[in-house]
Scaffold this motif. Structure first.
Motif, short mmCIF file in Angstrom:
data_model
loop_
_atom_site.label_atom_id
_atom_site.label_comp_id
_atom_site.label_asym_id
_atom_site.label_seq_id
_atom_site.Cartn_x
_atom_site.Cartn_y
_atom_site.Cartn_z
N SER A 78 0.78 -1.24 0.00
CA SER A 78 0.00 0.00 0.00
C SER A 78 0.81 1.29 0.00
O SER A 78 0.53 2.19 -0.81
CB SER A 78 -0.95 0.00 1.20
OG SER A 78 -0.22 -0.14 2.41
N PRO A 190 -5.13 -9.19 7.22
CA PRO A 190 -4.83 -7.99 8.01
C PRO A 190 -3.33 -7.69 7.92
O PRO A 190 -2.62 -8.24 7.07
CB PRO A 190 -5.23 -8.41 9.43
CG PRO A 190 -5.06 -9.88 9.46
CD PRO A 190 -5.36 -10.37 8.07
N GLY A 191 -2.83 -6.84 8.79
CA GLY A 191 -1.40 -6.56 8.81
C GLY A 191 -0.67 -7.81 9.30
O GLY A 191 -0.90 -8.28 10.41
N GLY A 202 4.72 -1.68 3.23
CA GLY A 202 3.36 -1.72 3.77
C GLY A 202 3.08 -0.54 4.67
O GLY A 202 4.00 0.14 5.13
N SER A 204 0.90 -1.08 7.31
CA SER A 204 0.73 -1.71 8.62
C SER A 204 2.08 -2.06 9.24
O SER A 204 2.15 -2.63 10.32
CB SER A 204 -0.10 -3.00 8.48
OG SER A 204 0.60 -3.96 7.70
#
Ligand code: AKB
Length: 337
Positions: A78, A190-191, A202, A204
């Motif tokens: 991301s 999820p992370g 990322g 996270s």
């Protein structure tokens, strides 16, 4: 029993390395890995073959193989994808499209569905603002599918592409005797946090970055607010979920994309755990507006009741056992602390 032929793309990444180790431990697979990078020491010697290069540019080479299962992990995450958006789209969407086309072709040619495992993400969700995030709590797969990032848009679209190629490709499902199509299965992760590899690209990543810095006695300026809450998972649980979903007989599945969850914590709890484990750790909170905006658009937590109902999913690690039994022992061993 004959070995199953497996392709793992993005094999040198955090999920990739853990998955290759998990597949090798199970036996029964001939593993081919693919990545831009050469194999790291942690998995060197485990695959039968490693194809190093750009997946999109090298896709033709994979038509020479007949894979039973494809784990397509190659992606631009991301934060990196917000900086290099076109490259992220090429990797995340064009790469996935090319591999789906290959799997569809092979499924029809051999009249046997190629199983295609795709890691989606909580980035596929998009919460309008902090109030909506707080009120929504644990979101279901069909909720808030309005991602705010290139990576989230890529992941959500590729979930739809996977469903298209496994159910509607060429409208063949309308034929009186439809051909075999690929068997697409996806998990919104999820992370994910590994004790043995370093995170990169990322959003996270602030959780593991904080602990890695504290274990090395380095100061860490966290790029999100202390009260930022999203869901996380130990890497062993992520690998467990991928292998469980891969094994499930198709009729047991009621959907093609599943949430999985383990624990949702605030950035401040990573700080508390870091200071407790490494007294004197210097951790500050200096939010980066763009990266804060990304995590603010992600849900606080996800509802994984469908995965629990359809294929008996449940995590092995909650927040306490994650830190005490997995992450901190791994970090201490890595840095000798
Ligand atoms: C990221 O931060 O981009 C990934 C994810 C949550 O999918 N770790």
């Amino acid at each position: 029993m004959t070995e199953q032929s497996v392709l793992v793309t993005g094999a040198c990444g955090e999920i990739g390395q853990a998955l290759v180790q998990g597949l090798k431990a199970r036996n029964g697979y001939r593993i081919v890995t693919a990545d831009l990078a050469p194999l790291p020491d942690a998995i060197r010697g485990l695959p039968s073959e490693h194809v190093q290069g750009d997946l999109v540019n090298r896709i033709k080479q994979f038509y020479d193989y007949d894979f039973d299962i494809i784990y397509h992990l190659a992606a631009s995450l991301s934060s990196k994808a917000e900086v290099a958006t076109e490259e992220a789209h090429r990797i995340n969407v064009e790469g996935t499209m090319q591999l789906l086309m290959l799997a569809a072709y092979k499924s029809e040619k051999y009249k046997k569905p190629v199983r295609f495992l795709f890691p989606s993400s909580i980035a596929a969700y998009g919460m309008a603002d902090g109030n909506e995030k707080k009120q929504a709590g644990r979101v279901k797969e069909e909720d808030f599918n309005s991602p705010h990032t290139m990576y989230g848009c890529n992941k959500l679209y590729c979930e739809k592409l996977g469903t298209y190629y496994s159910r509607f490709f060429g409208q063949r499902h309308l034929d009186s005797n439809p051909p075999a199509m690929l068997d697409f299965r996806s998990i919104r992760f999820p992370g994910l946090i590994s004790a043995f590899t370093l995170p990169s690209g990322g959003t996270s990543d602030y959780g593991p970055e904080m602990l890695h810095a504290a274990a090395q006695g380095k100061p860490y300026a966290c790029f999100v607010r202390e009260d930022t809450k999203i869901s996380f998972m130990a890497m062993p649980d992520a690998i467990k979920s991928l292998l469980m979903l891969s094994d499930v007989p198709r009729p047991a599945l009621t959907r093609q994309t599943y949430n999985v969850a383990a624990f949702a914590i605030r950035a401040g709890e990573f700080r508390d755990r870091a200071v407790e484990a490494f007294p004197g750790a210097t951790i500050t909170f200096e939010p980066n507006p763009n990266r804060q905006g990304i995590v603010d658009s992600w849900p606080e937590d996800v509802d994984d009741s469908r995965a629990r109902a359809d294929w008996n999913w449940q995590p092995d690690y909650d927040a306490d056992t994650f830190f005490e039994d997995y992450f901190l022992p791994g970090i201490r061993k890595r840095y000798g602390r």
